[in-house]
Design a protein around this motif. Structure first.
Motif, PDB file in Angstrom:
ATOM      1  N   VAL A   1       0.841  -1.209   0.000  1.00 43.15           N
ATOM      2  CA  VAL A   1       0.000   0.000   0.000  1.00 43.15           C
ATOM      3  C   VAL A   1       0.873   1.256   0.000  1.00 43.15           C
ATOM      4  O   VAL A   1       0.613   2.210  -0.737  1.00 43.15           O
ATOM      5  N   GLY A   2       1.940   1.257   0.807  1.00 40.95           N
ATOM      6  CA  GLY A   2       2.842   2.403   0.843  1.00 40.95           C
ATOM      7  C   GLY A   2       3.562   2.607  -0.475  1.00 40.95           C
ATOM      8  O   GLY A   2       3.739   3.740  -0.934  1.00 40.95           O
ATOM      9  N   PHE A   3       3.978   1.518  -1.098  1.00 39.73           N
ATOM     10  CA  PHE A   3       4.649   1.570  -2.394  1.00 39.73           C
ATOM     11  C   PHE A   3       3.720   2.147  -3.463  1.00 39.73           C
ATOM     12  O   PHE A   3       4.080   3.070  -4.194  1.00 39.73           O
ATOM     13  N   ILE A   4       2.510   1.634  -3.542  1.00 39.11           N
ATOM     14  CA  ILE A   4       1.533   2.127  -4.520  1.00 39.11           C
ATOM     15  C   ILE A   4       1.253   3.605  -4.286  1.00 39.11           C
ATOM     16  O   ILE A   4       1.201   4.402  -5.233  1.00 39.11           O
ATOM     17  N   SER A   5       1.109   4.006  -3.039  1.00 37.05           N
ATOM     18  CA  SER A   5       0.841   5.419  -2.712  1.00 37.05           C
ATOM     19  C   SER A   5       2.002   6.314  -3.110  1.00 37.05           C
ATOM     20  O   SER A   5       1.803   7.413  -3.638  1.00 37.05           O
ATOM     21  N   ARG A   6       3.234   5.854  -2.874  1.00 39.95           N
ATOM     22  CA  ARG A   6       4.407   6.658  -3.232  1.00 39.95           C
ATOM     23  C   ARG A   6       4.477   6.890  -4.739  1.00 39.95           C
ATOM     24  O   ARG A   6       4.672   8.014  -5.207  1.00 39.95           O
ATOM     25  N   VAL A   7       4.290   5.819  -5.507  1.00 41.80           N
ATOM     26  CA  VAL A   7       4.328   5.942  -6.966  1.00 41.80           C
ATOM     27  C   VAL A   7       3.155   6.800  -7.447  1.00 41.80           C
ATOM     28  O   VAL A   7       3.306   7.653  -8.322  1.00 41.80           O
TER      29      VAL A   7
END
Length: 197
Positions: free
Chosen positions: A118-124
């Motif tokens: 979830v954090g990865f998707i949000s960052r991108v």
């Protein structure tokens, strides 16, 4: 003004089953050969007003080989996999099978000590949403296949678990159009087909 962001998946640096989390290896000969085979299809994307890439060696090398002279974007780095960095999925599974199962089942889990899905998707997604509209309408970004998958999940407002159902091939292109908070997936024709490996 709408933006048109075309992601180019970086050429491979290893066979698919040997892919490693946060792989820092440069392009291998097969990757260079694939870039040369499809360059005539991808070089026109260099006309984009803004050209970016992930900080990995293979993303930078792919962008440079295509004449993009891309600007490295730290926000387009691969997911932080903590202590699994440099391992294949099989190696992580052999060492920590329950932790890998938890990570695959829960997009908020961080059993590796790194970043959640979830954090990865949000960052991108945040990177995508903060592209400067006033600098031009066309952007090209060479990125790891995982980064392209994260961008698509974000753009489509799909559940995080959708990430596992998206297959992004090396040197394929994916385009999203729109602006912050409103993105559409655009199909521009036949995908680039690098050699089978």
């Amino acid at each position: 003004m709408q933006l048109r962001v075309t992601f180019v998946a970086a050429a491979r640096s290893s066979p698919l089953l040997a892919e490693r989390f946060e792989d820092d290896r440069p392009l291998d000969q097969a990757g260079w050969d694939e870039v040369q085979r499809v360059a005539h299809l991808l070089v026109p994307l260099a006309a984009a007003e803004l050209r970016y890439c992930s900080p990995t060696p293979r993303s930078r090398a792919t962008g440079d080989a295509l004449g993009y002279a891309p600007l490295v974007q730290l926000a387009l780095r691969d997911c932080d996999m903590g202590r699994w960095r440099g391992l294949t999925l099989g190696e992580a599974m052999a060492r920590e099978p329950e932790a890998v199962d938890a990570w695959l089942a829960d997009p908020r889990a961080t059993p590796h000590g790194g970043e959640s899905l979830v954090g990865f998707i949000s960052r991108v997604g945040n990177w995508l949403d903060t592209r400067p509209v006033e600098d031009g309408g066309r952007i090209v970004a060479v990125a790891e296949p995982s980064v392209v998958r994260a961008a698509l999940v974000y753009a489509l407002k799909a559940p995080p678990s959708t990430y596992w159902n998206i297959d992004v091939r090396p040197l394929s292109t994916t385009t999203v159009t729109g602006y912050a908070g409103r993105w559409n997936l655009r199909f521009d024709g036949a995908p680039v087909q690098p050699s089978r490996a």
